[in-house]
Design an enzyme around this catalytic site. Structure first.
Site, mmCIF file in Angstrom:
data_model
loop_
_atom_site.group_PDB
_atom_site.id
_atom_site.type_symbol
_atom_site.label_atom_id
_atom_site.label_comp_id
_atom_site.label_asym_id
_atom_site.label_seq_id
_atom_site.Cartn_x
_atom_site.Cartn_y
_atom_site.Cartn_z
ATOM 1 N N CYS A 281 3.459 4.248 1.496
ATOM 2 C CA CYS A 281 4.676 4.461 0.708
ATOM 3 C C CYS A 281 4.956 5.967 0.600
ATOM 4 O O CYS A 281 4.052 6.787 0.656
ATOM 5 C CB CYS A 281 4.607 3.905 -0.698
ATOM 6 S SG CYS A 281 4.214 2.158 -0.740
ATOM 7 N N ARG B 241 6.456 6.630 6.295
ATOM 8 C CA ARG B 241 5.332 6.165 5.475
ATOM 9 C C ARG B 241 5.453 4.700 5.080
ATOM 10 O O ARG B 241 4.531 4.124 4.502
ATOM 11 C CB ARG B 241 5.233 7.010 4.211
ATOM 12 C CG ARG B 241 5.006 8.478 4.475
ATOM 13 C CD ARG B 241 4.991 9.252 3.189
ATOM 14 N NE ARG B 241 3.828 8.944 2.404
ATOM 15 C CZ ARG B 241 2.671 9.592 2.469
ATOM 16 N NH1 ARG B 241 2.529 10.592 3.303
ATOM 17 N NH2 ARG B 241 1.657 9.242 1.714
ATOM 18 N N TRP C 285 5.786 0.423 1.759
ATOM 19 C CA TRP C 285 5.042 -0.377 2.735
ATOM 20 C C TRP C 285 4.222 -1.346 1.894
ATOM 21 O O TRP C 285 3.326 -0.943 1.151
ATOM 22 C CB TRP C 285 4.135 0.515 3.579
ATOM 23 C CG TRP C 285 3.419 -0.226 4.664
ATOM 24 C CD1 TRP C 285 3.913 -0.574 5.877
ATOM 25 C CD2 TRP C 285 2.069 -0.703 4.622
ATOM 26 N NE1 TRP C 285 2.950 -1.241 6.602
ATOM 27 C CE2 TRP C 285 1.810 -1.336 5.856
ATOM 28 C CE3 TRP C 285 1.056 -0.659 3.674
ATOM 29 C CZ2 TRP C 285 0.593 -1.914 6.160
ATOM 30 C CZ3 TRP C 285 -0.166 -1.235 3.976
ATOM 31 C CH2 TRP C 285 -0.388 -1.855 5.214
ATOM 32 N N ASN D 84 2.632 5.540 -5.199
ATOM 33 C CA ASN D 84 2.049 5.367 -3.862
ATOM 34 C C ASN D 84 0.567 5.078 -4.071
ATOM 35 O O ASN D 84 -0.088 5.801 -4.815
ATOM 36 C CB ASN D 84 2.238 6.660 -3.053
ATOM 37 C CG ASN D 84 1.435 6.678 -1.779
ATOM 38 O OD1 ASN D 84 1.181 5.636 -1.190
ATOM 39 N ND2 ASN D 84 1.028 7.861 -1.343
ATOM 40 N N GLY D 85 0.052 4.015 -3.460
ATOM 41 C CA GLY D 85 -1.373 3.727 -3.598
ATOM 42 C C GLY D 85 -1.602 2.325 -4.102
ATOM 43 O O GLY D 85 -0.747 1.445 -3.948
ATOM 44 N N GLU E 50 -6.246 3.110 24.279
ATOM 45 C CA GLU E 50 -5.077 3.738 23.663
ATOM 46 C C GLU E 50 -3.774 3.230 24.301
ATOM 47 O O GLU E 50 -2.802 2.949 23.608
ATOM 48 C CB GLU E 50 -5.206 5.275 23.789
ATOM 49 C CG GLU E 50 -4.045 6.067 23.255
ATOM 50 C CD GLU E 50 -3.705 5.811 21.788
ATOM 51 O OE1 GLU E 50 -4.494 5.175 21.077
ATOM 52 O OE2 GLU E 50 -2.617 6.229 21.362
ATOM 53 N N LYS F 2 -0.836 1.284 22.343
ATOM 54 C CA LYS F 2 0.564 1.741 22.349
ATOM 55 C C LYS F 2 1.479 0.590 22.726
ATOM 56 O O LYS F 2 2.511 0.373 22.091
ATOM 57 C CB LYS F 2 0.784 2.897 23.351
ATOM 58 C CG LYS F 2 0.234 4.230 22.974
ATOM 59 C CD LYS F 2 0.983 4.973 21.895
ATOM 60 C CE LYS F 2 0.455 4.674 20.519
ATOM 61 N NZ LYS F 2 -0.625 5.474 20.008
ATOM 62 N N GLU G 156 1.622 -2.185 19.919
ATOM 63 C CA GLU G 156 2.215 -1.829 18.626
ATOM 64 C C GLU G 156 3.717 -1.600 18.705
ATOM 65 O O GLU G 156 4.424 -1.828 17.726
ATOM 66 C CB GLU G 156 1.511 -0.635 17.977
ATOM 67 C CG GLU G 156 1.765 0.700 18.615
ATOM 68 C CD GLU G 156 1.098 1.862 17.881
ATOM 69 O OE1 GLU G 156 1.047 1.841 16.650
ATOM 70 O OE2 GLU G 156 0.636 2.790 18.568
ATOM 71 N N HIS H 218 -17.307 -10.631 32.750
ATOM 72 C CA HIS H 218 -18.038 -11.375 31.718
ATOM 73 C C HIS H 218 -17.095 -12.125 30.782
ATOM 74 O O HIS H 218 -17.509 -12.540 29.705
ATOM 75 C CB HIS H 218 -18.948 -10.433 30.934
ATOM 76 C CG HIS H 218 -19.962 -9.750 31.793
ATOM 77 N ND1 HIS H 218 -21.014 -10.420 32.387
ATOM 78 C CD2 HIS H 218 -20.058 -8.463 32.213
ATOM 79 C CE1 HIS H 218 -21.728 -9.577 33.104
ATOM 80 N NE2 HIS H 218 -21.158 -8.374 33.031
ATOM 81 N N LYS I 256 3.092 4.910 9.227
ATOM 82 C CA LYS I 256 2.454 6.062 9.871
ATOM 83 C C LYS I 256 1.136 6.431 9.182
ATOM 84 O O LYS I 256 0.176 6.792 9.835
ATOM 85 C CB LYS I 256 3.428 7.240 9.821
ATOM 86 C CG LYS I 256 2.909 8.515 10.441
ATOM 87 C CD LYS I 256 3.071 8.476 11.924
ATOM 88 C CE LYS I 256 2.557 9.729 12.606
ATOM 89 N NZ LYS I 256 2.200 9.436 14.004
HETATM 90 O O1 M6R Z 1 -3.624 9.502 10.318
HETATM 91 P P1 M6R Z 1 -4.743 8.860 11.101
HETATM 92 O O2 M6R Z 1 -4.977 9.503 12.394
HETATM 93 O O3 M6R Z 1 -6.006 8.747 10.298
HETATM 94 O O4 M6R Z 1 -4.248 7.385 11.366
HETATM 95 C C1 M6R Z 1 -5.084 6.426 11.938
HETATM 96 C C2 M6R Z 1 -4.306 5.288 12.540
HETATM 97 O O5 M6R Z 1 -3.588 4.614 11.538
HETATM 98 C C3 M6R Z 1 -3.325 5.781 13.598
HETATM 99 O O6 M6R Z 1 -3.987 6.511 14.573
HETATM 100 C C4 M6R Z 1 -2.585 4.596 14.250
HETATM 101 O O7 M6R Z 1 -3.487 3.803 14.946
HETATM 102 C C5 M6R Z 1 -1.523 5.151 15.182
HETATM 103 N N1 M6R Z 1 -0.387 5.602 14.439
HETATM 104 C C6 M6R Z 1 -1.076 4.158 16.196
HETATM 105 O O8 M6R Z 1 -0.211 4.737 17.113
#
Ligand code: M6R
Length: 609
Positions: free
Chosen positions: A2, A27, A75, A101-102, A482, A486, A489, A505, A604
């Site tokens: 948030c 956020r 969020w 937030n939290g 990675e 990508k 997501e 396997h 994010k």
């Molecule tokens: O801010 P951080 O690097 O700790 O965030 C960790 C993950 O939430 C972040 O890397 C997430 O997997 C990516 N935004 C995905 O693209």
């Protein structure tokens, strides 16, 4: 998660709050809202969906007389996205308004106690208890009511509160979640992150952990939990306001992919001086301590974890120290074997990820030295660490991490060289040789980006496929993980990423005629092994999309499509080989009409566990 913003000052504030929320949308974006003091009453405007929905709700509803207000972009954690669950939340009288937030961990008990005392709740959220607690404690003094509320609640949070009886005052508190004050002339902004007010002021005060604040147009005061005033420096931020805009690109993600050469250049700048060696100003852990460590433990989440996995190969090879690696959410609930001679490295773009922070704190408690690799200056991770290596990727808005990822990998390269230097594991000549190669990578990446069209064409051929498998070995494995993250997501296509040698396997059963298999087959000591795995894939009539090193024409005989990246040494290659996979995911998602900057269900910064 948030984003929160608050304003007190002499200007009409509805639009200032709205514009601030636009900058915080990364956020969370499942609902948003504002509350402003207008005509002596607190008016609340909320909407489900992203900021476009709130914008519609605000049309003709601007309350131009408002000089005090709060804003929130959500969020969801407790309670589905709905107008009732959107912030700001009010007390029973409508005199109190809060944004938070939290997470309030003890909200269930608090809620039933408050309800038993006649309080009526209008949402399913944990946050609403804060408004009712303030109502309960309020006796003409908003700060005192906030202070007493803070003492009632458990969890991690940052919140701001206003009261209709105090037309200029914002009071609030923070515990673990971020909160900053932007100080202007006769005005103050309080927000979760600097971009929310960067276009209005560059003078920033950081509210510390477990601190209270009050803000009026006349100034701000930061206090400890006993209301003792604390001295706080005003720092000037020099971020580029335009960095928060798209600068001509159709999405933030593509803009940030194109900023990767700069992100690398800036991360390396000044740290590999021409005179030789590695300089890390904020390391703050002595060479003596580093020379004595016998194990490195890397903890991180998501994309940062994948950068950490590259780190395992690089750190072991260059510094000779054994490396373990875990996702922070697992590490924190295990019994990791740590000692004062373990170096724990927490990697987090935001420096706010709850699980990573918890893992770092746990490591410190167990006596280990903790190093943070983060992109955000002054973030919580920097305070929970003994030393820091800042990535200098600049502001990253796209939820899908790109430029921060390559900067993290470069930071790990710097750490590995630094350790090698401190421990005498490599000669000065060897370190300088790698340093020169590393310095050349940004230019190579720039050259590669000119060939984006090839990836776009490949995306057109495969974007309707229902599943993608990614295979790699050595440093190619984290690159695959990675790339697969990508794609899933931002396009919502299911993906699997596997160590190529493990395919036989199990995952090989997934392959069918034409199934797309993305293989990282860049030059290196496992190249021939990867080719054998490609043969196994082709024997099942699957389609191979290879990432290979420029000049390797031979790979064409084994692949249906190839994305060539410039040559560099094997342990530096992830800095280049991950980029075609970012672009492949990007173009597939665009072709499918997905919102790449705001993928569904994500945010994010993940400040909840
Ligand atoms: O801010 P951080 O690097 O700790 O965030 C960790 C993950 O939430 C972040 O890397 C997430 O997997 C990516 N935004 C995905 O693209």
């Amino acid at each position: 998660m948030c984003g929160i913003i608050a304003y007190t000052g002499t200007r009409s504030c509805t639009d200032l709050l709205y514009q601030g929320l636009r900058k915080l949308e990364y956020r969370g974006y499942d609902s948003a809202g504002l509350s402003v003091l207008s005509g002596g009453r607190i008016e609340v405007i909320r909407a489900v969906g992203n900021m476009d929905s709130l914008e519609k709700e605000l049309e003709g509803n601007g309350h131009s007389d408002a000089r005090l207000g709060l804003g929130h972009t959500r969020w969801a954690t407790h309670g589905r996205p709905s107008t009732e669950n959107a912030h700001p939340h009010s007390d029973c009288t409508g005199n109190v308004s809060i944004v938070l937030n939290g997470i309030i961990e003890n909200y269930v008990n608090l809620r039933s106690e408050l309800a038993a005392n006649g309080h009526e709740f209008t949402s399913e959220t944990d946050a609403e208890v804060v408004a009712h607690l303030i109502e309960n404690h309020y006796n003409g003094d908003l700060l005192e009511a906030v202070r007493l509320t803070y003492a009632d609640i458990e969890g991690h949070f940052a919140f701001c509160a206003i009261h209709s009886g105090h037309p200029e005052l914002i009071a609030g508190a923070r515990k673990e979640c971020p909160l900053l004050i932007g100080v202007g002339k006769d005005e103050a902004f309080i927000a979760s992150a600097i971009p929310a007010f960067l276009s209005e002021t560059r003078d920033v005060i950081v509210i510390g952990d477990e601190e209270l604040f009050v803000a009026t147009p006349a100034g701000v005061t930061i206090m400890d939990l006993e209301k003792n005033e604390l001295e706080r420096e005003v720092t000037q931020v020099n971020w580029d306001v335009d960095a928060a805009e798209k600068a001509g690109f159709e999405t933030f993600m593509r803009k940030e992919i194109y900023e990767q050469p700069d992100s690398l250049t800036d991360t390396i700048a000044g740290r590999l001086p021409d005179g030789g060696g590695v300089v890390l100003d904020e390391m703050a852990i002595s060479d003596e301590v580093l020379a004595g460590i016998d194990k490195i433990y890397i903890v991180a989440c998501g994309t940062s974890y994948h950068a950490g996995m590259v780190g395992r190969y690089v750190l072991e090879n260059w510094s000779g120290v054994a490396v373990e690696l875990d996702v922070a959410s697992e590490f924190r609930y295990r019994d990791p074997v740590l000692s004062p001679s373990t170096l724990v490295v927490g990697i987090s773009q935001s420096g706010e990820t709850a699980d990573t922070l918890a893992a770092m704190r746990q490591a410190r408690k167990l006596g280990s030295k903790v190093l943070a690799i983060t992109n955000i200056m002054g973030s919580q991770a920097t305070r929970d660490a003994d030393g820091v290596i800042y990535t200098r990727a600049g502001l990253e808005i796209g939820v899908a991490a790109t430029k921060s990822h390559v900067a993290q990998i470069a930071a790990i390269h710097l750490l590995a060289l630094y350790l090698a230097q401190a421990r005498g594991a490599m000669s000065a000549g060897e370190i300088d040789g790698i340093a020169s190669e590393l310095k050349a990578v940004p230019e190579l990446l720039q050259t590669y980006l000119r060939h984006e069209a090839t990836t776009h064409e490949i995306a057109k051929r495969y974007y309707q496929q229902p599943f993608f498998l990614y295979l790699g070995r050595g440093v190619g494995l984290p690159v695959c993980l990675e790339g697969a993250l990508k794609l899933k997501e931002i396009s919502y296509i299911p993906t699997e990423a596997y160590a190529a040698g493990e395919m036989k396997h199990g995952p090989i059963a997934l392959l069918d005629e034409g199934s797309p298999v993305v293989v990282v087959a860049t030059d290196g000591h496992v190249y021939d092994k990867v080719i054998s795995n490609i043969e196994e894939v082709r024997a099942r009539s699957a389609a191979v999309i290879a990432v290979a090193t420029e000049g390797n024409e031979g790979i064409k005989a084994y692949s249906d499509d190839v994305m060539f990246v410039p040559a560099t040494s094997e342990l530096l290659s992830p800095l280049l080989s991950v980029v075609p996979l970012q672009l492949l995911a990007y173009h597939i998602a665009q072709l499918k009409g997905c919102n790449v900057d705001q993928p569904r269900n994500l945010a994010k910064t993940v400040t909840v566990e």
